[in-house]
Design a protein around this motif. Sequence first.
Motif, PDB file in Angstrom:
ATOM      1  N   ASN A  84     -50.285 -19.974  -4.530  1.00 45.33           N
ATOM      2  CA  ASN A  84     -51.361 -19.894  -3.525  1.00 45.33           C
ATOM      3  C   ASN A  84     -52.761 -20.135  -4.071  1.00 45.33           C
ATOM      4  OD1 ASN A  84     -49.317 -19.121  -1.793  1.00 45.33           O
ATOM      5  ND2 ASN A  84     -49.750 -16.944  -1.990  1.00 45.33           N
ATOM      6  N   TRP A  85     -53.035 -19.594  -5.252  1.00 40.29           N
ATOM      7  CA  TRP A  85     -54.403 -19.570  -5.738  1.00 40.29           C
ATOM      8  C   TRP A  85     -54.606 -20.563  -6.874  1.00 40.29           C
ATOM      9  CZ3 TRP A  85     -58.050 -16.681  -3.286  1.00 40.29           C
ATOM     10  CH2 TRP A  85     -57.617 -15.614  -2.497  1.00 40.29           C
ATOM     11  N   ASN A  86     -55.774 -21.162  -6.889  1.00 40.35           N
ATOM     12  CA  ASN A  86     -56.184 -22.065  -7.950  1.00 40.35           C
ATOM     13  C   ASN A  86     -57.167 -21.313  -8.835  1.00 40.35           C
ATOM     14  OD1 ASN A  86     -56.948 -24.202  -9.519  1.00 40.35           O
ATOM     15  ND2 ASN A  86     -58.265 -25.116  -7.937  1.00 40.35           N
ATOM     16  N   MET A  87     -56.706 -20.878 -10.001  1.00 37.21           N
ATOM     17  CA  MET A  87     -57.526 -19.998 -10.842  1.00 37.21           C
ATOM     18  C   MET A  87     -57.441 -20.425 -12.300  1.00 37.21           C
ATOM     19  SD  MET A  87     -56.284 -16.368  -9.146  1.00 37.21           S
ATOM     20  CE  MET A  87     -54.580 -16.647  -9.623  1.00 37.21           C
ATOM     21  N   GLY A  88     -58.161 -19.697 -13.165  1.00 34.57           N
ATOM     22  CA  GLY A  88     -58.098 -19.956 -14.599  1.00 34.57           C
ATOM     23  C   GLY A  88     -56.725 -19.600 -15.167  1.00 34.57           C
ATOM     24  N   ALA A  89     -56.476 -20.039 -16.434  1.00 34.91           N
ATOM     25  CA  ALA A  89     -55.156 -19.862 -17.058  1.00 34.91           C
ATOM     26  C   ALA A  89     -54.816 -18.389 -17.270  1.00 34.91           C
ATOM     27  CB  ALA A  89     -55.101 -20.607 -18.389  1.00 34.91           C
ATOM     28  N   LYS A  90     -55.745 -17.615 -17.822  1.00 31.88           N
ATOM     29  CA  LYS A  90     -55.479 -16.197 -18.120  1.00 31.88           C
ATOM     30  C   LYS A  90     -55.045 -15.448 -16.858  1.00 31.88           C
ATOM     31  CE  LYS A  90     -56.207 -11.910 -19.937  1.00 31.88           C
ATOM     32  NZ  LYS A  90     -56.284 -11.022 -18.800  1.00 31.88           N
ATOM     33  N   ILE A  93     -51.546 -16.451 -15.471  1.00 34.28           N
ATOM     34  CA  ILE A  93     -50.432 -15.795 -16.173  1.00 34.28           C
ATOM     35  C   ILE A  93     -50.359 -14.329 -15.741  1.00 34.28           C
ATOM     36  CG2 ILE A  93     -49.447 -15.149 -18.422  1.00 34.28           C
ATOM     37  CD1 ILE A  93     -49.446 -18.192 -17.826  1.00 34.28           C
ATOM     38  N   ASP A  94     -51.510 -13.680 -15.656  1.00 40.51           N
ATOM     39  CA  ASP A  94     -51.526 -12.281 -15.207  1.00 40.51           C
ATOM     40  C   ASP A  94     -50.961 -12.129 -13.791  1.00 40.51           C
ATOM     41  OD1 ASP A  94     -52.531 -11.229 -17.552  1.00 40.51           O
ATOM     42  OD2 ASP A  94     -54.620 -11.233 -16.886  1.00 40.51           O
ATOM     43  N   SER A  95     -51.116 -13.155 -12.973  1.00 37.38           N
ATOM     44  CA  SER A  95     -50.527 -13.121 -11.633  1.00 37.38           C
ATOM     45  C   SER A  95     -49.008 -13.226 -11.710  1.00 37.38           C
ATOM     46  CB  SER A  95     -51.058 -14.269 -10.770  1.00 37.38           C
ATOM     47  OG  SER A  95     -52.408 -14.061 -10.486  1.00 37.38           O
ATOM     48  N   ALA A  96     -48.531 -14.028 -12.636  1.00 35.91           N
ATOM     49  CA  ALA A  96     -47.085 -14.225 -12.787  1.00 35.91           C
ATOM     50  C   ALA A  96     -46.408 -12.958 -13.306  1.00 35.91           C
ATOM     51  CB  ALA A  96     -46.805 -15.409 -13.712  1.00 35.91           C
ATOM     52  N   THR A  97     -47.124 -12.198 -14.140  1.00 36.52           N
ATOM     53  CA  THR A  97     -46.526 -10.970 -14.703  1.00 36.52           C
ATOM     54  C   THR A  97     -46.830  -9.752 -13.829  1.00 36.52           C
ATOM     55  OG1 THR A  97     -48.500 -10.372 -15.973  1.00 36.52           O
ATOM     56  CG2 THR A  97     -46.900 -11.815 -17.066  1.00 36.52           C
ATOM     57  N   LEU A  98     -47.674  -9.927 -12.831  1.00 37.06           N
ATOM     58  CA  LEU A  98     -48.206  -8.846 -11.972  1.00 37.06           C
ATOM     59  C   LEU A  98     -49.175  -7.930 -12.714  1.00 37.06           C
ATOM     60  CD1 LEU A  98     -45.515  -7.719  -9.368  1.00 37.06           C
ATOM     61  CD2 LEU A  98     -47.025  -9.680  -9.362  1.00 37.06           C
ATOM     62  N   MET A  99     -49.475  -8.245 -13.998  1.00 37.85           N
ATOM     63  CA  MET A  99     -50.500  -7.475 -14.687  1.00 37.85           C
ATOM     64  C   MET A  99     -51.821  -7.562 -13.922  1.00 37.85           C
ATOM     65  SD  MET A  99     -51.564  -5.515 -17.033  1.00 37.85           S
ATOM     66  CE  MET A  99     -50.689  -5.416 -18.606  1.00 37.85           C
ATOM     67  N   VAL A 108     -50.943 -12.674 -23.530  1.00 42.18           N
ATOM     68  CA  VAL A 108     -51.099 -13.836 -22.638  1.00 42.18           C
ATOM     69  C   VAL A 108     -51.440 -15.072 -23.466  1.00 42.18           C
ATOM     70  CG1 VAL A 108     -52.519 -14.874 -20.822  1.00 42.18           C
ATOM     71  CG2 VAL A 108     -51.707 -12.515 -20.575  1.00 42.18           C
ATOM     72  N   GLN A 109     -52.357 -14.879 -24.411  1.00 39.11           N
ATOM     73  CA  GLN A 109     -52.721 -15.982 -25.288  1.00 39.11           C
ATOM     74  C   GLN A 109     -51.483 -16.501 -26.034  1.00 39.11           C
ATOM     75  OE1 GLN A 109     -55.829 -16.850 -24.759  1.00 39.11           O
ATOM     76  NE2 GLN A 109     -55.259 -18.735 -25.840  1.00 39.11           N
ATOM     77  N   ALA A 110     -50.709 -15.572 -26.548  1.00 40.16           N
ATOM     78  CA  ALA A 110     -49.500 -15.944 -27.294  1.00 40.16           C
ATOM     79  C   ALA A 110     -48.484 -16.637 -26.386  1.00 40.16           C
ATOM     80  CB  ALA A 110     -48.882 -14.695 -27.932  1.00 40.16           C
ATOM     81  N   PHE A 111     -48.363 -16.139 -25.158  1.00 40.14           N
ATOM     82  CA  PHE A 111     -47.415 -16.752 -24.210  1.00 40.14           C
ATOM     83  C   PHE A 111     -47.865 -18.175 -23.874  1.00 40.14           C
ATOM     84  CE2 PHE A 111     -46.121 -17.550 -19.747  1.00 40.14           C
ATOM     85  CZ  PHE A 111     -44.751 -17.567 -19.943  1.00 40.14           C
ATOM     86  N   LEU A 112     -49.171 -18.368 -23.690  1.00 40.50           N
ATOM     87  CA  LEU A 112     -49.698 -19.703 -23.375  1.00 40.50           C
ATOM     88  C   LEU A 112     -49.399 -20.677 -24.526  1.00 40.50           C
ATOM     89  CD1 LEU A 112     -53.136 -18.831 -21.717  1.00 40.50           C
ATOM     90  CD2 LEU A 112     -51.258 -20.077 -20.632  1.00 40.50           C
ATOM     91  N   GLN A 113     -49.326 -20.119 -25.747  1.00 42.08           N
ATOM     92  CA  GLN A 113     -49.034 -20.967 -26.918  1.00 42.08           C
ATOM     93  C   GLN A 113     -47.545 -20.943 -27.277  1.00 42.08           C
ATOM     94  OE1 GLN A 113     -51.647 -19.045 -29.680  1.00 42.08           O
ATOM     95  NE2 GLN A 113     -53.508 -19.948 -28.806  1.00 42.08           N
ATOM     96  N   ASN A 114     -46.743 -20.419 -26.338  1.00 46.98           N
ATOM     97  CA  ASN A 114     -45.289 -20.350 -26.551  1.00 46.98           C
ATOM     98  C   ASN A 114     -44.892 -19.560 -27.798  1.00 46.98           C
ATOM     99  OD1 ASN A 114     -44.614 -21.960 -24.242  1.00 46.98           O
ATOM    100  ND2 ASN A 114     -45.368 -23.732 -25.393  1.00 46.98           N
ATOM    101  N   LYS A 115     -45.687 -18.539 -28.125  1.00 49.26           N
ATOM    102  CA  LYS A 115     -45.379 -17.727 -29.297  1.00 49.26           C
ATOM    103  C   LYS A 115     -44.612 -16.451 -28.941  1.00 49.26           C
ATOM    104  CE  LYS A 115     -49.269 -19.220 -32.146  1.00 49.26           C
ATOM    105  NZ  LYS A 115     -50.599 -18.809 -32.617  1.00 49.26           N
ATOM    106  N   VAL A 116     -44.645 -16.083 -27.677  1.00 46.01           N
ATOM    107  CA  VAL A 116     -43.795 -14.978 -27.209  1.00 46.01           C
ATOM    108  C   VAL A 116     -43.190 -15.405 -25.873  1.00 46.01           C
ATOM    109  CG1 VAL A 116     -45.194 -13.160 -28.301  1.00 46.01           C
ATOM    110  CG2 VAL A 116     -45.658 -13.816 -25.936  1.00 46.01           C
TER     111      VAL A 116
END
Lengths: 389, 389
Positions: free
Chosen positions: A199-205, A208-214, A331-339
């Motif tokens: 639904n929303w067009n937002m920044g990357a951080k 990801i927080d929306s996807a995790t519900l954080m 989140v940073q690590a997830f964006l870089q595929n590190k976790v």
Amino acid sequence: MKRLAILGSTGSIGTQALEVVESHPDLFEIEILTAHSNAETLIAQAIKFKPNAVVITDVSKYELVKKALESTTIKVFGGEEALIEVVRWDTVDMVLGAIVGFAGLKSIYAAVDAGKTIALANKETLVVAGDLVMKRAAETGARIIPVDSEHSAIFQCLVGEYIENVEKVILTASGGPFRGKKPNFLVNVKASHALQHPNWNMGAKITIDSATLMNKGLEMIEAKWLFGLKNEQIDVIVHQQSAIHSFVQFIDGSLKAQVGIPDMKLPIQYAIAYPRRIRNSFKRFDFKDFGQLTFEEPDYKTFRNLALAKEAMNIGGNAPCVLNAANEITVQAFLQNKVDFLEMSDIIEKTMAKVVPIVSPTMEDYEQSDKEARLYAQELVKKSPLATH
Amino acid sequence: MKRLAILGSTGSIGTQALEVVESHPDLFEIEILTAHSNAETLIAQAIKFKPNAVVITDVSKYELVKKALESTTIKVFGGEEALIEVVRWDTVDMVLGAIVGFAGLKSIYAAVDAGKTIALANKETLVVAGDLVMKRAAETGARIIPVDSEHSAIFQCLVGEYIENVEKVILTASGGPFRGKKPNFLVNVKASHALQHPNWNMGAKITIDSATLMNKGLEMIEAKWLFGLKNEQIDVIVHQQSAIHSFVQFIDGSLKAQVGIPDMKLPIQYAIAYPRRIRNSFKRFDFKDFGQLTFEEPDYKTFRNLALAKEAMNIGGNAPCVLNAANEITVQAFLQNKVDFLEMSDIIEKTMAKVVPIVSPTMEDYEQSDKEARLYAQELVKKSPLATH
């Protein structure tokens, strides 16, 4: 004429705010623009909006910006300290706090300390240090107008109402791109997948927080401080269509909701124009596009970040600060595929267990807890099978 | 302590208002109770709530009431004229206008004339004579707080907002028991069927009006006057679940909605307690009961009463008065199985075409148009195959 300092002017919120400003030259004037490292965009914005000053906090970019604007009268500053100074200027009527993450806290606190009116997009200010910030705001007369669509919704529903008459607030969550999914699916999702918000067009951080519900968890904590609520007065409901941006339930059983198409420009405009509403030509809400609105309980078991955030809110003290720091690292690590997706919650939970609790932290305590949490979360990231791969 | 005059205390709204009053003896005192002909209930209410005075407008019941209350200090009056007098008493802080139909107009107008604050449940006051009533209210300082759930919703959404910032209001309609039905079905429905409203528990007249959607048409006209809107600022959307009681759309594209379980007690309490909200133990809204909210355009072709009401609103002058009079006659006839469901619209349409239009009617003009319309509609009722059967 309202003179704005836009902190984080090159980000998603900042650039949309500038679009609003551009549409209403009779109402707004840009006094200050600031960016961390996106010098190119900052320079272009400065040339277009002719602010009194710009700040680039990444000092390695200072000379670049300075040189590009040398033929103008625009003052150029570099570094974090400059940020904290310029927001206090008398020529600033309103500060739009649109820096993402813990980095936004100090400059917002300075604006609060100076008694400014603040349009607040930076969640972490209240998530991390809501008690200190709101206490200081009460002393200096600083006013905080939320930019987040959910808090803007609540704020709009509270106009003309008494906060004592609020029984609870109900934050709506779209549920993100993985609504209804279970751990066996989530373990395999990639950042690129999580970045596709329905639904929303937002920044990357924040995406990801929306996807995790954080994101919703941070918003619960933000709402607590912003509206002075008790923990048990804050609820979350999953509402897939993002048409209703939140509810307020009053002591007589009546609820009010704010509704609109999911477009951040609307709450941005509302916040910077408050207490006015400005006529605009934004696309209007059409029931044909929203013939059916659904509501369901969030899945706290699968989306553990939401449960962790709620836990941090209930613990209080430095717990939300630690949660937030660990989350920023993961989140940073997830964006870089590190976790992987599920490890994010593991790392946050372990970090919360590790950092020593402080019941009534000072600003220095928060900085210390933030640092500790980041270091520990980083260590855990390094131990992930993905990172070591 | 607010001293209430409840006009129509034995009806659906009146009795529910008395339940609210009973729960809050610290806030409300009953000054006056009035009924048309339900002497028995009026007597029981008077003994319980000990008002200063009661009025029974059906004079044939006066002696009965007088005798029943002779051992008390309660003053007893009979007839329409008494009604118009008592609402003006200095001891009355607020008038709840809960008389159904055109009969409620004169007493509400008297309260407006006396500058009272009025909780208005009687639709016809504004439908028939909205221009006169609101003009007089502006002169005397009378304030009108709506009781209708839709108008209460709009009123609640407007608290703290400027009316100039309203782009439009969107009244929600449940669609009634015959939502989605077509004329070939409707021609055969009986009053007993139409009286089964899916969501709201209301009086017979308004329940039939809900089934024909005339209720929503009358509400459009009511909203126009109550909130000072242009005709094109008033929309209707069918929302089957009756959870959202109406929307207000502002000039910035933001909408606000009021939400709650469909229970008239809530807007009744809001109106009589305004500007307070009172804590209560009414059942709370539960998303489990409203997991899905739907919206669709109303079917103006099938539910012609709604189209006729909109037309009357657009024509203005005495057209809504004529519409309302013809509707009261046809609803009465339908309840007595003297006309069928579809004939109601035929009769209203023909009556609107028959009565001579008046652009700026006086109160006497309204009374005259009302009489004419009733007579003509009655004639048409008599010609129905059902009536002559």
